[in-house]
Each structure stands twice: as structure tokens, then as C-alpha cells.
Design a protein around this motif. Structure first.
Motif, PDB file in Angstrom:
ATOM      1  N   GLY B 177       0.703  -1.273   0.057  1.00  0.00           N
ATOM      2  CA  GLY B 177      -0.024  -0.053   0.058  1.00  0.00           C
ATOM      3  C   GLY B 177       0.858   1.317   0.054  1.00  0.00           C
ATOM      4  O   GLY B 177       0.302   2.357   0.366  1.00  0.00           O
ATOM      5  N   ALA B 178       2.057   1.151  -0.197  1.00  0.00           N
ATOM      6  CA  ALA B 178       2.815   2.252  -0.179  1.00  0.00           C
ATOM      7  C   ALA B 178       2.920   3.188  -1.666  1.00  0.00           C
ATOM      8  O   ALA B 178       2.433   2.412  -2.483  1.00  0.00           O
ATOM      9  CB  ALA B 178       4.561   2.040  -0.178  1.00  0.00           C
ATOM     10  N   ARG B 179       3.248   4.446  -1.675  1.00  0.00           N
ATOM     11  CA  ARG B 179       3.326   5.066  -2.619  1.00  0.00           C
ATOM     12  C   ARG B 179       4.860   4.881  -3.123  1.00  0.00           C
ATOM     13  O   ARG B 179       5.836   5.114  -2.207  1.00  0.00           O
ATOM     14  CB  ARG B 179       3.315   6.466  -2.561  1.00  0.00           C
ATOM     15  N   ASP B 196       4.008  -0.896 -16.592  1.00  0.00           N
ATOM     16  CA  ASP B 196       3.996  -2.329 -16.608  1.00  0.00           C
ATOM     17  C   ASP B 196       3.897  -3.021 -15.075  1.00  0.00           C
ATOM     18  O   ASP B 196       3.321  -3.825 -14.789  1.00  0.00           O
ATOM     19  CB  ASP B 196       4.999  -3.274 -17.394  1.00  0.00           C
ATOM     20  N   LEU B 197       4.924  -2.289 -14.246  1.00  0.00           N
ATOM     21  CA  LEU B 197       4.973  -2.664 -12.694  1.00  0.00           C
ATOM     22  C   LEU B 197       4.125  -2.106 -11.895  1.00  0.00           C
ATOM     23  O   LEU B 197       4.132  -2.645 -10.839  1.00  0.00           O
ATOM     24  CB  LEU B 197       6.320  -2.568 -12.792  1.00  0.00           C
ATOM     25  N   GLY B 198       3.653  -0.753 -12.363  1.00  0.00           N
ATOM     26  CA  GLY B 198       2.577  -0.188 -11.179  1.00  0.00           C
ATOM     27  C   GLY B 198       3.289   0.704 -10.550  1.00  0.00           C
ATOM     28  O   GLY B 198       2.562   1.302  -9.522  1.00  0.00           O
ATOM     29  N   PHE B 199       4.524   1.003 -10.751  1.00  0.00           N
ATOM     30  CA  PHE B 199       5.057   2.092  -9.727  1.00  0.00           C
ATOM     31  C   PHE B 199       4.405   3.467  -9.993  1.00  0.00           C
ATOM     32  O   PHE B 199       3.629   3.621 -10.960  1.00  0.00           O
ATOM     33  CB  PHE B 199       6.655   2.343 -10.011  1.00  0.00           C
ATOM     34  N   ASP B 200       4.179   4.128  -8.964  1.00  0.00           N
ATOM     35  CA  ASP B 200       3.566   5.442  -9.031  1.00  0.00           C
ATOM     36  C   ASP B 200       4.302   6.570  -9.803  1.00  0.00           C
ATOM     37  O   ASP B 200       3.555   7.526 -10.440  1.00  0.00           O
ATOM     38  CB  ASP B 200       3.106   6.103  -7.597  1.00  0.00           C
ATOM     39  N   ALA B 201       5.561   6.733  -9.722  1.00  0.00           N
ATOM     40  CA  ALA B 201       6.373   7.257 -10.740  1.00  0.00           C
ATOM     41  C   ALA B 201       7.537   6.780 -10.933  1.00  0.00           C
ATOM     42  O   ALA B 201       8.117   5.966 -10.222  1.00  0.00           O
ATOM     43  CB  ALA B 201       6.493   8.725 -10.004  1.00  0.00           C
ATOM     44  N   CYS B 202       8.407   7.052 -11.805  1.00  0.00           N
ATOM     45  CA  CYS B 202       9.628   7.233 -12.171  1.00  0.00           C
ATOM     46  C   CYS B 202      10.556   8.072 -12.735  1.00  0.00           C
ATOM     47  O   CYS B 202      10.070   8.481 -13.619  1.00  0.00           O
ATOM     48  CB  CYS B 202       9.625   5.729 -12.968  1.00  0.00           C
ATOM     49  N   ALA B 217       8.290  14.169  -7.398  1.00  0.00           N
ATOM     50  CA  ALA B 217       7.622  12.797  -7.110  1.00  0.00           C
ATOM     51  C   ALA B 217       7.566  12.345  -5.762  1.00  0.00           C
ATOM     52  O   ALA B 217       6.842  11.393  -5.499  1.00  0.00           O
ATOM     53  CB  ALA B 217       8.540  11.887  -7.871  1.00  0.00           C
ATOM     54  N   THR B 218       8.155  12.986  -4.620  1.00  0.00           N
ATOM     55  CA  THR B 218       7.906  12.740  -3.445  1.00  0.00           C
ATOM     56  C   THR B 218       7.728  13.776  -2.570  1.00  0.00           C
ATOM     57  O   THR B 218       8.496  14.211  -1.685  1.00  0.00           O
ATOM     58  CB  THR B 218       9.544  12.124  -2.921  1.00  0.00           C
TER      59      THR B 218
END
Lengths: 344, 344
Positions: B177-179, B196-202, B217-218
Motif C-alpha cells: 500500500g505504499a506510494r 507495466d509494474l505499477g510504480f506511482d512514478a519513475c 515525485a516525493t
């Protein structure tokens, strides 16, 4: 009669390297008459700590940087000389963030943090309540008891071993039965640390072969590091770590004069952090201010050891409020042994 | 009939920077007839990991450096092709430190670590057992579950987010459940990590303004960092830490090509370690090899997430044993996405 002039150091600009009188200006200011809810404390001792230097930098620190033109933040101890509030009676001893000034106006709306009224009579000389039996000793106690946790027979390294915190930390580790190796910056300090404070060994980091000396003094590696210095000294200790080692990251005085904007240091950085992986080690930063609830426990433990003669300390006293800048710079030159204090 | 020639890479000298064929020499050697208690495994897949590079350096690491002229150490998976011991029957799949060679002689007296016979039929494709459902996935699981421990709504940063371990670590943090914010080295990798992997940002750390992008992004700071890279990237993350942050120090690939004698890196070091004090943060180094007792728990958790479609992975496959050096150097160029494998 109260002297109605306050001498204080105001931060005029952020220092680059050592602190100058152009950075911290000594000014005299009138003290307005007290209003209800105010008291006036005359500072008797100021604590001079590496963290003062951090607070002057525009750094992402644990407290906001001291604002330009504000009175410099600092810990001290003093006596109430005038009062219009019941909880700060005239004659009471008070400690906390008095600031670098010889009078502190107690006013809940103006002070950054509340001050603490000490018991009467004082349980120890006032300077000890800023040092071994105050935040300095508590800092050492937290790092040893909560983070380093040395078992009997383990090896603990303490950097800045002749300094205020390091000297106490090493003795606390000895009390737990550890082998304790200090690092300090002169033969006299090393002698003091071993002969007066009971460390098992102490290496003079100004010797050319200090890293080899450290290796010889830690033949079984290093199980815990109480770190006050950072830089090359910490890297050398990291390269001696045993598996599962604990590092209590208390300070990194080697870089406090070199913080750039935002908080990264501009000196060559730490090169052996990868050893934390190799040795599955843990490095934990901590601050005494987080642990107020445990101060009574810590002070009781420190006082008990002192009563048994197993905890000693030395003060380096600089006389005169006008010498505060010199005192601060002495820290970075390693000129002090033990706790550095200004007698106001 | 067994091919009685073994091709292997022998470490002729310690690399300086990227690995060359002069450092790792590909040689062909005859395989002697088996004795009782021996078996012969033909390697099918080799795992190519940053740690291979560590093992080539004369470094105080977690395993001794590979000896000069020895076969390069490495993880792989293969099949028993000939046997004179009952616990390694012909046809069995085997994993462990097969070494950078296309045949591994199973002999308890010669192997550095015992090999593991896998269940039949294999629970997943062999390459997955070296990756997401093997030591790679377990590494990610240990760092997230034991060290980062993100609560729902906390922010976790993962460096080398498109790499084998980072890609799994971020998905595990998402499952809690983390961002999750990744750092990777190309727009394509960043797209993969998010889409594809569902990270919130990169954030692409090759962009000039990557540090500002990381800050944006943070917005609530960083509560945990799964660190694979070290160097400037880690420093930027440290400068975003919140109070009480946890750093799982899994790798520092940015410096593995630059270790000097003894283990200190020769690149500019970490400049923001002091933030561990300011934010009362903890940095913990860890190694998957320490936690063999928990592998079944970890693999079960990873397999369950995969079965639910909540854990995905990508392999970068390099074909041919003779391409192993190129594969290894690809890691340091960031050329791979996901797990890097050599199909022998």
C-alpha cells in the motif's frame, strides 16, 4: 538591581568554514521592562557543541537553521533574576535553549522551546548538568544503550574519544564489559582517554600510520562504533567492522564546516559505506532531543556510575561571554578535552 | 554421451573498471572421468548479478575474492548429465554456485557451497528460479519486509527500479500500500516501471533535472529507500528522508567498478550520510545468503503474489556462454531491464 543590558550574538550571515565575528555579531541591547508572564534569566554557563555549527548552516537539519539576524541558538544554564511568573521564581536555576546571550527573556510566545526549572538545591554543579549529567551524557547513554549495545568482550570504537560525548560513551561501553578503543587528536588526549578514563587503547588520528594503529588495536574487528567524526576516520572504522556491527551515528564533526546548500557536504564523502552491506551492519542516526521521556532514566544511570567512581569527566572552560566564537572554533580544531563550556 | 569438454571463465587478474577478456579468460578444459561421490551438471542458465563484480575485486567482502586463476564464481541452474552419487540423479535440476562454466563437477570436497537439487517437475521456468522466484526476488522481499517495512501511504523510493531486484522490491512495496517512486536510466525503463509494474512514478536519473523531478515525485518526503545504486542517486534520496526513515542497503552498483585495495571506493563518496542523524534514520546492509532459513517463506509469498497477477518480471536474456563478459558489463551500463541471464 538587574543589569538591563543584554549582550547577545546575532547571526548576520552563514559561516563558510570557521566562524568569524562578521558571521556572529556580538551586540548589546536594552532589555525592556518585564510584562506579566515573563521572567528574566541571567546565563551562567553556555554549552558549546558541534551542533551549534549545524544550526548556522542552511541545512536540512533536525531544527530549522537559525534565521539571519536572530540570536544564535544554544544550550545554557542560568538563574532567574527577575520574574513576573510563578513557575520561574527569582533564584531558580533554569536550563534549556537560552541562546548565545547573557540574559534570556522567558516568554512562552517568544521562546523556540520551553526552558526547564531545575531542582533546588542543584544535584550537581551547574556545568555538569550541561555535560555528563545533562544532554551530553544522555546522548552518550542513548547511543551505547540503544544502538551500540555492546556485549561483554565485544570491541567498541569511539571517535572524538576525548570529546564531551565520546569520553562518556567509551566509559559506558567499558561498564558493559566491552573492549573500548578511542580515536583522538593528540598524544595528551590519548593518554587521558586511556589512563584517566579507562579506555583499553586510543589511537592518535594525526599519526601517519593511524589506520594501521587502529587495525592493531582492534585485532578482533569492530562490533560497534560510536561515531562522532565521520569522514576518513569513520571510513577506516567501517573497514574494520564485523558481521552484524552497529554504528551509532551521533555526529560527523569533520564535515560541519563544509555543508553546501541543501545539506550535502562539500568535502570528499564517505567511501566505505558499502561495508554496511558486506558486514550486514546497521547505521542509526539519533538525536538526544527525541528522547526526553528517557532523560530521568539516563541521568539516574549516569549519576549512579559517577557515584561509584566509574564515570569521570573533564571540562574545558573558556572564560568570558566575549570568547564564545573562539570557543566554538576550538571544537573544530580539537582544542578541547571533554565538555567545552563558556563561563559567562 | 556427455561432451567431455568444459568451457569456463578463469579470473586471470582483477579488473580495473569494466571487465575484459584479459581479466576473465574463456578456456576449454577436459573433464576427468567421474569418481564415486561425484556428479556432473551441465549449466543451462547463468545469473548475472552486480555481486559478481564485487567478487572479482580484492575487497573485504562477504565472501572471499575469487582467487586468481580460479573459475569465476556465479549462480546458475543446470541439469545433472552424469552421476556417481544418489542424491544427484541424472536429469535432476540443480541450482547454486555452479560458477561461470558450462559444466560443474559436483564434489563436496571441491565446491565452495553445496548445490541444491530442485523439485521435479520444476515449479516455474528455470530462469524464474534464478530471478523473481529465486535469490533475486528473495533479496527484494527481505529488504522490503524486514527493513523498509512501509506502511500504507508511506513513500518508498527504489533505485535501479528497472533492474532485477528493484523491479520486484517496488512491486512488493506497492502490495503493502505504499506510494512507490523508482529511479531508472532511460525513458523506456521509466515507462516500463510505471506502466507495466505499477510504480506511482519513475525518474530518469539521466535527465539534467532528475533531482528536482525526484523532489516533485516525493512531495511528502521519503519514508523508506530500497537502495541498489549508491553515489549521487542515494545522496539525493537521503536529502528527501523523513524522520525515522529506513534505508535497506542492498547494493551500490555505482561504485563496484571502482573499489580500491581494501574495499574503499575511489569514486567521490557519499556526501549526505549526515542526513541519517538529522532525520534519525537507519541504514541497514543485508545479504540474501544470510537468510536461507526464510527462503521458503519468501518464495511462497512471491509465488502467491505472482499467481494473483500482482508480481511481474522481465528477463534480459543474453544468448551464448561466450557472451558472459558482455552480459556482465551490460549491468554497469544499465543495458538490461529486469533479470539479466545468460542462456548457456
Amino acid at each position: 538591581m538587574v543589569d538591563r543590558t543584554n549582550r547577545c550574538y546575532r547571526l548576520r550571515r552563514r559561516p563558510d568554514g570557521l566562524v568569524t565575528p562578521q558571521d556572529l555579531e556580538l551586540v548589546e541591547e536594552g532589555i525592556p521592562p518585564l510584562r506579566d508572564g515573563q521572567a528574566l534569566v541571567r546565563t551562567s554557563w553556555l554549552s558549546v557543541d558541534p551542533t551549534n555549527r549545524i544550526w548556522m548552516s542552511d541545512l536540512r537539519g533536525y531544527l530549522p537553521p537559525v534565521a539571519i539576524d536572530a540570536v544564535m541558538r544554544g544550550l545554557g544554564i542560568g538563574e532567574v533574576v527577575e520574574s513576573r511568573r510563578d513557575d520561574f521564581p527569582v533564584g531558580a536555576h533554569v536550563t534549556g535553549m537560552l541562546g548565545f546571550q547573557d540574559h534570556c527573556l522567558v516568554d512562552d510566545a517568544l521562546l523556540e522551546a520551553p526552558l526547564t526549572v531545575l531542582p533546588d538545591p542543584l544535584p550537581a554543579p551547574p556545568q555538569a548538568l550541561l555535560g555528563a549529567l545533562g544532554h551530553t551524557g544522555i546522548t552518550a547513554w542513548l547511543g551505547i544503550e540503544d544502538i551500540c549495545r555492546p556485549a561483554a568482550g565485544e570491541t567498541v570504537v569511539v571517535s572524538a574519544a576525548a570529546g564531551a560525548v565520546g569520553s562518556i560513551a567509551g566509559q559506558l561501553a567499558k561498564a558493559r564489559g566491552a573492549r573500548v578503543v578511542g580515536l583522538a587528536g593528540s598524544p595528551e588526549k590519548c593518554r587521558h582517554v586511556v589512563e584517566d578514563l579507562g579506555f583499553d587503547a586510543c589511537v592518535n588520528y594525526k599519526d601517519l600510520d593511524w589506520a594501521e594503529q587502529l587495525a592493531r588495536a582492534t585485532p578482533d574487528g569492530v562490533d560497534a562504533d560510536f561515531e562522532n567524526v565521520g569522514g576518513e576516520i569513520m571510513d577506516a572504522v567501517l573497514l574494520r567492522l564485523n558481521i552484524g556491527a552497529r554504528i551509532a551515528l551521533c555526529g560527523m564533526i569533520s564535515e560541519y564546516n563544509d555543508y553546501g546548500p541543501g545539506g550535502g557536504s562539500t568535502v570528499p564523502g564517505q567511501r566505505a559505506i558499502g561495508q554496511l552491506i558486506m558486514q550486514r551492519a546497521t547505521m542509526t542516526g539519533f538525536l538526544v532531543l527525541d528522547h526526553a521521556a528517557r532523560f530521568p532514566e539516563a541521568i539516574a544511570a549516569l549519576a549512579a556510575l559517577a557515584a561509584e567512581g566509574r564515570l569521570r569527566w573533564t571540562d574545558t572552560v573558556v572564560d568570558g561571554f566575549e570568547s564564545t566564537i573562539d570557543a566554538l572554533n576550538q571544537l573544530f580544531a580539537g582544542a578541547n578535552t571533554g565538555k567545552l563550556l563558556v563561563r559567562v
